[in-house]
Design an enzyme around this catalytic site. Structure first.
Site, PDB file in Angstrom:
ATOM      1  N   ASP A   1     -12.010  12.441   2.010  1.00 31.77           N
ATOM      2  CA  ASP A   1     -11.209  11.601   2.907  1.00 31.77           C
ATOM      3  C   ASP A   1     -11.926  10.256   2.944  1.00 31.77           C
ATOM      4  O   ASP A   1     -13.073  10.169   3.411  1.00 31.77           O
ATOM      5  CB  ASP A   1     -11.160  12.238   4.305  1.00 31.77           C
ATOM      6  CG  ASP A   1     -10.337  11.405   5.286  1.00 31.77           C
ATOM      7  OD1 ASP A   1     -10.210  10.178   5.100  1.00 31.77           O
ATOM      8  OD2 ASP A   1      -9.828  11.994   6.252  1.00 31.77           O
TER       9      ASP A   1
ATOM     10  N   ASN B   1      -7.959   4.511  -5.410  1.00 30.72           N
ATOM     11  CA  ASN B   1      -6.488   4.512  -5.433  1.00 30.72           C
ATOM     12  C   ASN B   1      -5.861   4.801  -4.064  1.00 30.72           C
ATOM     13  O   ASN B   1      -4.777   4.290  -3.774  1.00 30.72           O
ATOM     14  CB  ASN B   1      -6.007   5.559  -6.449  1.00 30.72           C
ATOM     15  CG  ASN B   1      -4.535   5.892  -6.261  1.00 30.72           C
ATOM     16  OD1 ASN B   1      -3.659   5.122  -6.652  1.00 30.72           O
ATOM     17  ND2 ASN B   1      -4.238   7.016  -5.620  1.00 30.72           N
TER      18      ASN B   1
ATOM     19  N   TYR C   1      -0.542  -4.637   5.657  1.00 28.45           N
ATOM     20  CA  TYR C   1      -0.703  -4.146   4.282  1.00 28.45           C
ATOM     21  C   TYR C   1      -1.103  -5.276   3.332  1.00 28.45           C
ATOM     22  O   TYR C   1      -2.077  -5.155   2.579  1.00 28.45           O
ATOM     23  CB  TYR C   1       0.603  -3.487   3.813  1.00 28.45           C
ATOM     24  CG  TYR C   1       0.530  -2.884   2.423  1.00 28.45           C
ATOM     25  CD1 TYR C   1      -0.100  -1.661   2.203  1.00 28.45           C
ATOM     26  CD2 TYR C   1       1.096  -3.535   1.324  1.00 28.45           C
ATOM     27  CE1 TYR C   1      -0.165  -1.103   0.930  1.00 28.45           C
ATOM     28  CE2 TYR C   1       1.037  -2.981   0.050  1.00 28.45           C
ATOM     29  CZ  TYR C   1       0.410  -1.770  -0.136  1.00 28.45           C
ATOM     30  OH  TYR C   1       0.337  -1.222  -1.403  1.00 28.45           O
TER      31      TYR C   1
ATOM     32  N   LYS D   1      -4.727  -5.661   1.197  1.00 29.82           N
ATOM     33  CA  LYS D   1      -4.884  -5.736  -0.262  1.00 29.82           C
ATOM     34  C   LYS D   1      -5.567  -7.053  -0.661  1.00 29.82           C
ATOM     35  O   LYS D   1      -6.312  -7.090  -1.649  1.00 29.82           O
ATOM     36  CB  LYS D   1      -3.522  -5.575  -0.955  1.00 29.82           C
ATOM     37  CG  LYS D   1      -2.928  -4.168  -0.807  1.00 29.82           C
ATOM     38  CD  LYS D   1      -3.801  -3.069  -1.425  1.00 29.82           C
ATOM     39  CE  LYS D   1      -3.139  -1.709  -1.442  1.00 29.82           C
ATOM     40  NZ  LYS D   1      -3.951  -0.631  -1.990  1.00 29.82           N
TER      41      LYS D   1
ATOM     42  N   THR E   1       7.307   6.150  -4.971  1.00 34.88           N
ATOM     43  CA  THR E   1       6.385   7.151  -4.409  1.00 34.88           C
ATOM     44  C   THR E   1       6.699   7.318  -2.922  1.00 34.88           C
ATOM     45  O   THR E   1       7.520   6.582  -2.364  1.00 34.88           O
ATOM     46  CB  THR E   1       4.900   6.708  -4.534  1.00 34.88           C
ATOM     47  OG1 THR E   1       4.702   5.564  -3.690  1.00 34.88           O
ATOM     48  CG2 THR E   1       4.503   6.399  -5.958  1.00 34.88           C
TER      49      THR E   1
END
Ligand SMILES: NC(=O)c1ccc[n+]([C@@H]2O[C@H](COP(=O)([O-])OP(=O)(O)OC[C@H]3O[C@@H](n4cnc5c(N)ncnc54)[C@H](OP(=O)(O)O)[C@@H]3O)[C@@H](O)[C@H]2O)c1
Length: 239
Positions: free
Chosen positions: A62, A89, A161, A165, A196
């Site tokens: 984790d 990832n 988000y 990144k 996904t």
């Protein structure tokens, strides 16, 4: 000890991470250390790759739990004494309603986790003669790109988000500098808008296409580039 290239992939029980694990194991004959936080999901994915002929083992990991990261590091140290590739990832796009909770949940997985993993695995990567770290980023992290009104996702700017990144990209550039003398290459990649669970399967790329983009950075040669931000086709993105 196996002579195959040894790659650890976080969040590899499904989506892009799973496909990266599957293709590296079956097409490139890597030995995959399949990281997943959920034991049942991780073991299921491991078994699926094994049944397709890949060499793979499950590692409970984790990325928000330092203890599991250090346990994985100790296990790999004892069993293999090196690591060739670390693929950060695992990623989330938290929908928490409070701003601070959303930022914290997103950064814990997308930023803090990769940094702790990089620091934890540096010594093992140093033992490889072609060590690579690949951070799975997004075009949403390119400040130049997402702030351009012509960008296809301009109207889908997602502060927690996108900024996570961008931070991951900055970590990539920092560690490329810091680890250069240790011979460890550090790059980040946009896998493209991929169907996904992360986006309710609205993405228009397949996980196989996304894995191809990620694996281009995994498969770089010993004298290949470091500190790059790769687009889906292997060209570079602006930071
Ligand atoms: N899909 C896209 O369009 C797209 C575009 C650009 C970038 N990306 C990036 O690609 C990467 C993979 O995403 P995906 O699209 O394949 O999404 P996904 O199918 O939702 O998979 C995400 C993976 O991350 C794992 N994960 C989440 N939190 C974790 C934690 N604390 N510790 C360990 N693993 C954890 C998940 O595990 P669980 O199953 O246990 O939740 C899952 O295995 C992410 O970094 C994402 O930001 C995706």
């Amino acid at each position: 000890m196996s002579s195959a290239q040894l790659a650890l992939i976080t969040g590899a029980n499904k989506g892009i991470g799973y496909q990266v694990a599957l293709t590296l194991a079956t097409q490139n004959k890597y030995h995959i250390l399949l990281g997943a936080r959920n034991k049942d999901e991780g073991e299921k994915a491991t078994k699926a790759i094994e049944e397709l002929g890949g060499s793979v083992e499950f590692i409970q990991l984790d990325v928000t739990d330092d203890a599991t990261i250090f346990a994985a590091r100790d296990f790999i140290t004892k069993k293999y004494g090196k690591l060739d590739v670390l693929i950060n990832n695992a990623g989330v796009a938290s929908r928490e309603s409070s701003v601070s909770a959303q930022l914290y949940d997103t950064y814990k997985v997308n930023v803090f986790g990769p940094a702790v993993l990089i620091e934890a695995f540096t010594d093992l990567l140093e033992k490889s003669d072609n060590a690579r770290i690949v951070n799975v980023s997004s075009t949403m992290g390119s400040i130049t790109t997402f702030s351009d009104p012509a960008f296809e996702f301009y109207n889908h700017t997602y502060a927690s988000y996108n900024s996570s990144k961008s931070a991951l990209n900055s970590l990539t550039a920092c560690y490329a500098v810091l680890l250069e003398k240790k011979g460890i290459k550090v790059n980040c990649v946009d896998p493209g808008f991929t169907a996904t669970d992360l986006n309710g399967h609205r993405g228009y790329r397949t996980t196989n296409e996304a894995a191809e983009s990620v694996n281009r950075a995994v498969l770089i040669e010993k004298d290949g580039p470091t500190g790059k931000y790769f687009a889906i086709d292997g060209s570079t993105l602006p930071w």
